[in-house]
Design an enzyme around this catalytic site. Structure first.
Site, short mmCIF file in Angstrom:
data_model
loop_
_atom_site.label_atom_id
_atom_site.label_comp_id
_atom_site.label_asym_id
_atom_site.label_seq_id
_atom_site.Cartn_x
_atom_site.Cartn_y
_atom_site.Cartn_z
N LYS A 226 0.83 -1.21 0.00
CA LYS A 226 0.00 0.00 0.00
C LYS A 226 0.87 1.26 0.00
O LYS A 226 0.68 2.18 -0.79
CB LYS A 226 -0.93 -0.03 1.22
CG LYS A 226 -1.72 1.23 1.43
CD LYS A 226 -2.68 1.52 0.28
CE LYS A 226 -3.22 2.94 0.37
NZ LYS A 226 -3.95 3.32 -0.83
N PHE A 271 -1.00 10.20 -14.36
CA PHE A 271 -0.25 10.87 -13.30
C PHE A 271 0.92 11.70 -13.84
O PHE A 271 1.91 11.90 -13.17
CB PHE A 271 0.23 9.87 -12.23
CG PHE A 271 -0.87 9.50 -11.28
CD1 PHE A 271 -1.93 8.73 -11.72
CD2 PHE A 271 -0.89 9.94 -9.98
CE1 PHE A 271 -2.98 8.42 -10.89
CE2 PHE A 271 -1.93 9.64 -9.13
CZ PHE A 271 -2.99 8.87 -9.59
N LEU A 272 0.78 12.15 -15.09
CA LEU A 272 1.81 13.03 -15.66
C LEU A 272 1.22 14.40 -15.99
O LEU A 272 1.65 15.05 -16.93
CB LEU A 272 2.41 12.41 -16.93
CG LEU A 272 3.39 11.25 -16.73
CD1 LEU A 272 3.98 10.80 -18.06
CD2 LEU A 272 4.52 11.61 -15.76
N ALA A 274 1.09 18.00 -15.13
CA ALA A 274 1.82 18.96 -14.27
C ALA A 274 0.84 19.97 -13.67
O ALA A 274 -0.20 20.24 -14.24
CB ALA A 274 2.87 19.68 -15.11
N GLY A 279 -2.83 16.38 -3.25
CA GLY A 279 -3.35 16.69 -1.93
C GLY A 279 -4.11 15.46 -1.49
O GLY A 279 -3.85 14.36 -1.97
N CYS A 282 -4.32 10.81 1.48
CA CYS A 282 -3.43 9.65 1.42
C CYS A 282 -1.97 9.95 1.07
O CYS A 282 -1.08 9.53 1.80
CB CYS A 282 -3.99 8.63 0.42
SG CYS A 282 -5.52 7.90 1.01
N LYS A 285 0.12 11.85 3.76
CA LYS A 285 0.21 11.05 4.99
C LYS A 285 1.03 9.78 4.77
O LYS A 285 1.88 9.41 5.59
CB LYS A 285 -1.22 10.70 5.41
CG LYS A 285 -1.37 9.59 6.40
CD LYS A 285 -2.82 9.46 6.82
CE LYS A 285 -3.68 8.63 5.89
NZ LYS A 285 -3.42 7.19 5.90
P1 NAD Z 1 -12.60 8.82 7.16
O1 NAD Z 1 -12.02 9.77 8.12
O2 NAD Z 1 -13.43 9.31 6.03
O3 NAD Z 1 -13.50 7.74 7.94
C1 NAD Z 1 -13.13 7.13 9.13
C2 NAD Z 1 -14.41 6.84 9.91
O4 NAD Z 1 -14.08 6.04 11.05
C3 NAD Z 1 -15.10 8.09 10.44
O5 NAD Z 1 -16.47 8.08 10.03
C4 NAD Z 1 -14.99 7.97 11.97
O6 NAD Z 1 -16.11 8.51 12.65
C5 NAD Z 1 -14.90 6.47 12.13
N1 NAD Z 1 -14.27 6.00 13.38
C6 NAD Z 1 -13.17 6.48 14.00
N2 NAD Z 1 -12.90 5.75 15.09
C7 NAD Z 1 -13.84 4.78 15.18
C8 NAD Z 1 -14.07 3.71 16.06
N3 NAD Z 1 -13.24 3.47 17.08
N4 NAD Z 1 -15.13 2.90 15.83
C9 NAD Z 1 -15.96 3.12 14.78
N5 NAD Z 1 -15.78 4.12 13.90
C10 NAD Z 1 -14.72 4.93 14.08
O7 NAD Z 1 -11.38 7.97 6.64
P2 NAD Z 1 -11.19 7.29 5.17
O8 NAD Z 1 -10.81 8.34 4.19
O9 NAD Z 1 -12.34 6.40 4.90
O10 NAD Z 1 -9.88 6.43 5.44
C11 NAD Z 1 -9.91 5.27 6.26
C12 NAD Z 1 -8.58 4.55 6.10
O11 NAD Z 1 -8.42 4.11 4.75
C13 NAD Z 1 -7.35 5.41 6.40
O12 NAD Z 1 -6.38 4.62 6.99
C14 NAD Z 1 -6.89 5.86 5.03
O13 NAD Z 1 -5.52 6.13 4.96
C15 NAD Z 1 -7.22 4.64 4.18
N6 NAD Z 1 -7.47 4.92 2.77
C16 NAD Z 1 -8.21 6.00 2.41
C17 NAD Z 1 -8.46 6.24 1.06
C18 NAD Z 1 -9.27 7.44 0.63
O14 NAD Z 1 -9.25 7.75 -0.56
N7 NAD Z 1 -9.97 8.11 1.52
C19 NAD Z 1 -7.95 5.38 0.08
C20 NAD Z 1 -7.20 4.27 0.49
C21 NAD Z 1 -6.97 4.04 1.84
#
Ligand code: NAD
Length: 456
Positions: A226, A271-272, A274, A279, A282, A285
């Site tokens: 990932k 992804f090219l 410019a 932002g 992901c 972070k």
């Molecule tokens: P998000 O912030 O949109 O959603 C997270 C949800 O989890 C929130 O609704 C929050 O209220 C809930 N939550 C937090 N603690 C909790 C708990 N203890 N019990 C139950 N619910 C709880 O996050 P996201 O964008 O969906 O990302 C989630 C994960 O997936 C992250 O690790 C992120 O890096 C990864 N990810 C995100 C994307 C993306 O495009 N958003 C893509 C790939 C991977």
């Protein structure tokens, strides 16, 4: 299969909805009661194309709850999809993951469950989650034998095309150290892997899509896949932006350069583009986390670190371009078109618009902005940023000394530029995404700026 999804954000809600659409019984749990209430009322708390339509097709197979009790006992697969936001030193903040693991462990028991990390977590987290589950399980079921295992199933969806990415992925990666978990996940994903489900009418199966490859690995490899994938995509964008800076100096056209290199199949066109750079929740972070993990092992990651520096520089460059043109920024009115980090999402996390607006405000500018979907979210998430939100792009243009196209929403491609020229104080456009019709703008009398502007 019975599936529990913990965390109903962009990832959890998409995953839960798609699995319910495929025929599984899904209960999505979230700790935010307001979110659960909206979902139960049939609303979608995020902007994601086709999500509402697909949710409507799931009927009783897709349920929402604030209680783990309604989801975890009896679930064959429990996905953890809570947020893992960046901590102060680049390593992700794992408090939500730890809380989720403790709550799950308490309720595991009578039949085999595989607990799957879908959240993006540092390498080694699978083992850590296993220990948290065990600790909580032992506390609540003293002396009972465990019937659970931990797996990793990294998520590759892109906001804006999340449903399509989930139903028609390039690959599914599953990491586990035991065969039973792998088998369970294979069964769960079988309709996607074999593409045997009936495609929704509003999202037909891409032509020629055959079986989807399953990459089955050990836990640590899946976790690293990932981060390695996201870092590669991030550095591809930063690479073209670095070449773009040179193109700007030597008078080359970065769009032509990108086409000329991207048609080489070893490189590829995607992804090219410019511009202002990446932002979102992901890339920033995950690249920071990769660098942080490497440093724990005494390793530097100079390529990934450089990609991060180049990305940050693009935002400064936007301000410098405006300064170079307007000479004095204090007292100027700058209009931003687009707030979200990319089109077709309402996600504002690490959006370039926020950084650029802050830098301009620091230099004494007045900043106005418009976004087609994220203005309410922006007002709620950034109450401290003194920026005027406008009802339309035209209102942003009114009295502006320059307009910056920050997010390439399709509706910004065909604006009434002739009309804008009449209402702007000075007709300057900074095309932060290299998507506007430069010739037309110049013919209309605009001063057209881009981060990489070279070429005839
Ligand atoms: P998000 O912030 O949109 O959603 C997270 C949800 O989890 C929130 O609704 C929050 O209220 C809930 N939550 C937090 N603690 C909790 C708990 N203890 N019990 C139950 N619910 C709880 O996050 P996201 O964008 O969906 O990302 C989630 C994960 O997936 C992250 O690790 C992120 O890096 C990864 N990810 C995100 C994307 C993306 O495009 N958003 C893509 C790939 C991977």
């Amino acid at each position: 299969m019975n599936v529990a999804i913990i965390g109903t954000g962009y990832v959890g809600l998409t995953t839960g909805t798609c699995l319910a659409y495929l025929g599984h019984d899904v209960v999505c749990v979230d700790s935010d009661p307001a979110k659960v209430a909206r979902l139960r009322a049939g609303e979608t708390p995020i902007y994601e194309p086709h999500l509402a339509e697909l949710m409507a097709k799931c009927g009783d197979r897709l349920r929402f709850s604030g209680s783990y009790d309604e989801a975890v006992p009896g679930a064959q697969v429990v996905f953890i999809a809570v947020g893992t936001p960046p901590g102060p030193n680049g390593a992700p903040d794992l408090r939500y993951l730890s809380a989720a693991a403790a709550s799950i462990g308490e309720r595991l028991g009578d039949s085999f469950s595989v607990v799957v990390n879908k959240s993006t977590v540092p390498i080694g987290s699978g083992h850590w989650v296993d220990s948290l589950l065990q600790e909580s399980f032992d506390k609540h079921h003293p002396g009972k034998a465990r019937l659970f295992a931990v797996a990793s199933n990294p998520e590759f969806l892109r906001e804006g095309s999340a449903i399509s990415d989930t139903l028609y992925p390039d690959r599914v990666v599953v990491g586990a150290n035991d065969s039973r978990s792998l088998e369970q996940l294979y069964t769960l994903y079988r309709p996607i892997l074999e593409q045997t489900f009936r495609a929704p009418a509003f999202l037909p199966r891409p032509e020629g899509l055959g079986a989807v490859p399953l990459v089955a690995t050990d836990l640590a490899s899946a976790e690293l896949i990932k981060y390695a994938a996201n870092a590669f995509l991030a550095l591809k964008i930063s690479y073209i932006n670095e070449i773009g800076c040179l193109a700007d100096r030597v008078g080359a056209d970065i769009a032509q350069v990108a086409k000329g290199i991207g048609l080489d199949q070893r490189i590829g066109m995607r992804f090219l583009q410019a511009g202002l750079g990446w932002g979102g929740s992901c890339f920033g972070k995950d690249t920071a986390a990769l660098v942080a993990t490497a440093s724990e092992y005494g390793l530097r990651m100079p390529i990934v670190s450089a990609a991060r520096d180049v990305n940050a520089r693009q935002r400064d460059l936007a301000v410098e371009k405006l300064l170079g043109e307007l000479k004095i920024l204090k007292g100027r009115t700058i209009g931003l078109l687009g707030l979200t980090f990319k089109p077709n999402t309402d996600d504002l996390r690490e959006a370039p618009a926020i950084d650029i607006a802050s830098k301009l405000i620091e230099r004494g500018c007045k900043v106005k902005a418009h976004d087609p979907v994220a203005m309410t979210r922006f007002a709620a998430e950034h109450p401290g940023l003194e920026l005027s939100l406008c009802e339309s792009a035209e209102q942003v243009a009114h009295g502006a000394d320059a307009l910056v196209l920050v997010t390439e929403w399709p509706q910004y491609r065909n604006l009434d530029w002739a009309g804008f020229k009449r209402i702007m104080r000075t007709p300057i456009v900074l095309d932060g995404r290299n998507v506007l019709d430069r010739k037309r703008l110049v013919t209309l009398g605009f001063r057209y700026l881009a981060l990489s502007q070279g070429g005839a």
